[in-house]
Design a protein around this motif. Structure first.
Motif, PDB file in Angstrom:
ATOM      1  N   HIS A   3     -19.263  20.528  62.906  1.00 53.83           N
ATOM      2  CA  HIS A   3     -19.414  20.319  61.466  1.00 53.83           C
ATOM      3  C   HIS A   3     -18.830  21.506  60.735  1.00 53.83           C
ATOM      4  O   HIS A   3     -18.943  22.645  61.187  1.00 53.83           O
ATOM      5  CB  HIS A   3     -20.899  20.179  61.085  1.00 53.83           C
ATOM      6  N   PRO A   4     -18.218  21.274  59.563  1.00 52.14           N
ATOM      7  CA  PRO A   4     -17.745  22.409  58.774  1.00 52.14           C
ATOM      8  C   PRO A   4     -18.916  23.204  58.262  1.00 52.14           C
ATOM      9  O   PRO A   4     -20.021  22.694  58.133  1.00 52.14           O
ATOM     10  CB  PRO A   4     -16.977  21.732  57.623  1.00 52.14           C
ATOM     11  N   GLY A  89     -14.833  18.090  53.878  1.00 50.09           N
ATOM     12  CA  GLY A  89     -14.083  18.929  54.801  1.00 50.09           C
ATOM     13  C   GLY A  89     -12.872  19.483  54.085  1.00 50.09           C
ATOM     14  O   GLY A  89     -12.441  18.946  53.054  1.00 50.09           O
ATOM     15  N   PRO A  90     -12.283  20.557  54.588  1.00 47.79           N
ATOM     16  CA  PRO A  90     -11.153  21.183  53.898  1.00 47.79           C
ATOM     17  C   PRO A  90      -9.895  20.333  53.874  1.00 47.79           C
ATOM     18  O   PRO A  90      -9.017  20.539  53.050  1.00 47.79           O
ATOM     19  CB  PRO A  90     -10.931  22.482  54.687  1.00 47.79           C
ATOM     20  N   GLU A  91      -9.808  19.342  54.781  1.00 43.77           N
ATOM     21  CA  GLU A  91      -8.646  18.467  54.823  1.00 43.77           C
ATOM     22  C   GLU A  91      -9.076  17.106  55.336  1.00 43.77           C
ATOM     23  O   GLU A  91     -10.137  16.957  55.946  1.00 43.77           O
ATOM     24  CB  GLU A  91      -7.562  19.056  55.734  1.00 43.77           C
ATOM     25  N   ALA A  92      -8.237  16.090  55.074  1.00 37.53           N
ATOM     26  CA  ALA A  92      -8.542  14.743  55.542  1.00 37.53           C
ATOM     27  C   ALA A  92      -8.293  14.652  57.044  1.00 37.53           C
ATOM     28  O   ALA A  92      -7.168  14.800  57.512  1.00 37.53           O
ATOM     29  CB  ALA A  92      -7.678  13.722  54.800  1.00 37.53           C
ATOM     30  N   ARG A  93      -9.349  14.430  57.802  1.00 34.55           N
ATOM     31  CA  ARG A  93      -9.220  14.287  59.242  1.00 34.55           C
ATOM     32  C   ARG A  93     -10.398  13.479  59.780  1.00 34.55           C
ATOM     33  O   ARG A  93     -11.439  13.347  59.121  1.00 34.55           O
ATOM     34  CB  ARG A  93      -9.149  15.654  59.925  1.00 34.55           C
ATOM     35  N   TRP A 105      -9.949  14.848  67.494  1.00 38.57           N
ATOM     36  CA  TRP A 105      -9.666  14.944  66.061  1.00 38.57           C
ATOM     37  C   TRP A 105      -8.283  14.374  65.764  1.00 38.57           C
ATOM     38  O   TRP A 105      -7.346  14.537  66.548  1.00 38.57           O
ATOM     39  CB  TRP A 105      -9.722  16.394  65.598  1.00 38.57           C
ATOM     40  N   HIS A 106      -8.168  13.710  64.597  1.00 38.27           N
ATOM     41  CA  HIS A 106      -6.896  13.124  64.181  1.00 38.27           C
ATOM     42  C   HIS A 106      -6.734  13.336  62.680  1.00 38.27           C
ATOM     43  O   HIS A 106      -7.714  13.226  61.923  1.00 38.27           O
ATOM     44  CB  HIS A 106      -6.864  11.616  64.490  1.00 38.27           C
ATOM     45  N   PRO A 107      -5.546  13.648  62.207  1.00 37.18           N
ATOM     46  CA  PRO A 107      -5.343  13.832  60.767  1.00 37.18           C
ATOM     47  C   PRO A 107      -5.367  12.494  60.031  1.00 37.18           C
ATOM     48  O   PRO A 107      -5.131  11.436  60.623  1.00 37.18           O
ATOM     49  CB  PRO A 107      -3.955  14.478  60.698  1.00 37.18           C
ATOM     50  N   LEU A 126     -13.199  14.725  54.183  1.00 33.03           N
ATOM     51  CA  LEU A 126     -12.286  14.622  53.044  1.00 33.03           C
ATOM     52  C   LEU A 126     -12.459  15.832  52.141  1.00 33.03           C
ATOM     53  O   LEU A 126     -13.583  16.288  51.924  1.00 33.03           O
ATOM     54  CB  LEU A 126     -12.572  13.352  52.227  1.00 33.03           C
ATOM     55  N   PRO A 127     -11.373  16.345  51.580  1.00 33.66           N
ATOM     56  CA  PRO A 127     -11.500  17.431  50.595  1.00 33.66           C
ATOM     57  C   PRO A 127     -11.897  16.856  49.236  1.00 33.66           C
ATOM     58  O   PRO A 127     -12.002  15.641  49.067  1.00 33.66           O
ATOM     59  CB  PRO A 127     -10.089  18.025  50.559  1.00 33.66           C
TER      60      PRO A 127
END
Length: 408
Positions: A3-4, A89-93, A105-107, A126-127
């Motif tokens: 987890h972030p 999350g900081p980016e979509a993944r 993990w996958h973008p 997701l950001p």
């Protein structure tokens, strides 16, 4: 699953420091630990229902974008994973969990990704700001009646807000939902996800009439929703189609869910601030000053303007809160707290009754105080730590509502 790092407020650290003090009463320590856990994570919105009930579409609507389903396709894509979590999350993944527990993990987003058919759990990060205060967890009830009951009970224990998604909310669904604890039902919504189909068939009115009595007792409200249209209203031409957004039912549902999220977080913050103010260490660089309690307002009727009455009511609540903090000073006494809360609400009602020409804001505050007095009678019958916590939370909520009225 990884987890972030949670996005923690300064209040989180202050509460940790307050709870580290020696001599802290056990009941306050336990209460504070519960608050730390809640402040450490977003408010959790559980979206629950049978397969094909529109759960993923509802989450996409709440997010304002196609994240889980490909709604532009002729047939929206359905994901068979029993649990889907959508969080910040900081980016979509995406994190994919296989039956053997291995993860990868996958973008990108679920709507853009081909998924293994045996996936048991999905996590979409997701950001953006929408998911910093709350997350969504989709739970699919696809097992036997006993399995679905057990899944629902576990989900309800972890949920802060619940959305039950269904096309018609059948008697079998009603029986299953009836087993959910009443405390969770107070923060739950029944979402009829395919209202457009019901309207075309001419059955929506009769469906709502049939559900009226049961739903009124079991949910905060019933929300007919044309979910795909609600998503279209937010995503077409990169602008919000206000008329379609409202007529689809999406606007009302999104607004009311957000209100529940905000109320839940505000209650946690108010309680944490109260504990910090009382028990944080008095060191040189932190001045935790307690001012004398405000005097009781004179309940003699006067033709005082609306804002003056509301300010007087707010001063009363703030003064009593400081008084309770000063009097407890490390010695927890649930009965004394309940008694002070009851006296405060009674005095609040007297103060507001003194207004001869009541505005809607003053009347709303008076109604809240009178309702609160009835609840406090029940709390006094229950007694104990939990009842005292509920009583203090009630005062904090009244204080917040009056402050909001003053600021408008």
């Amino acid at each position: 699953m990884t987890h972030p790092d949670p996005i923690q407020s300064p209040l989180f650290g202050q509460l940790q420091q307050a709870l580290s003090q020696q001599g802290l009463p056990q009941e306050y320590f336990d209460w504070g630990q519960q608050l730390l856990q809640r402040l450490d994570k977003p408010v959790q919105v559980m979206v629950i229902g049978y397969p094909g009930s529109g759960k993923s579409t509802v989450i996409d609507m709440m997010l304002g974008q196609s994240v889980i389903c490909r709604h532009a396709a002729a047939i929206p894509a359905h994901i068979t994973a029993p649990i889907i979590e959508v969080c910040y999350g900081p980016e979509a993944r995406i994190e994919i969990e296989a039956p053997d527990g291995r993860t990868s993990w996958h973008p990108g987003t679920l709507a853009q990704t081909a998924l293994p058919p045996d996936t048991v759990r999905l996590r979409q990060e997701l950001p953006g700001t929408r998911l910093q205060t709350h997350s969504f967890v989709e739970i699919s009830l696809s097992g036997s009646a006993e399995q679905n009951h057990n899944i629902l009970q576990r989900a309800a224990r972890h949920a802060d807000v619940i959305l039950w998604c269904s096309e018609g909310f059948t008697p079998a669904e009603q029986s299953l939902w009836a087993t959910v604890p009443d405390a969770k039902k107070d923060h739950s919504f029944l979402v009829l996800t395919m209202a457009d189909r019901q309207i075309m068939r001419g059955t929506l009115t009769s469906l709502l009439a049939g559900l009226d009595g049961f739903a009124a007792e079991q949910f905060l409200g019933v929300y007919p929703l044309a979910a795909v249209q609600a998503i279209t209203a937010q995503t077409a031409d990169h602008t919000v189609n206000a008329q379609l957004w409202q007529s689809s039912g999406g606007r009302q549902l999104a607004r009311d869910v957000q209100k529940q999220v905000e109320l839940g977080r505000a209650s946690d913050v108010d309680q944490a601030e109260m504990l910090v103010r009382q028990f944080a260490p008095k060191v040189a660089d932190q001045q935790w000053q307690q001012t004398p309690p405000a005097p009781k307002p004179d309940p003699t009727p006067q033709n005082t303007p609306t804002d003056a009455f509301l300010h007087t009511a707010l001063d009363l609540l703030q003064g009593r809160a400081r008084q309770m903090l000063a009097e407890t000073d490390g010695a927890a006494n649930a009965d004394a707290i309940l008694s002070t809360c009851m006296d405060t609400v009674k005095d609040l009602s007297k103060t507001l009754l003194a207004s001869q020409n009541r505005s809607p804001q003053v009347q709303a505050a008076l109604d809240g105080a009178q309702d609160g007095e009835e609840l406090l009678i029940l709390f006094q019958l229950e007694r104990g730590e939990d009842a005292a916590i509920d009583a203090v939370t009630l005062l904090l909520q009244l204080k917040r509502e009056i402050a909001d009225d003053i600021s408008q």
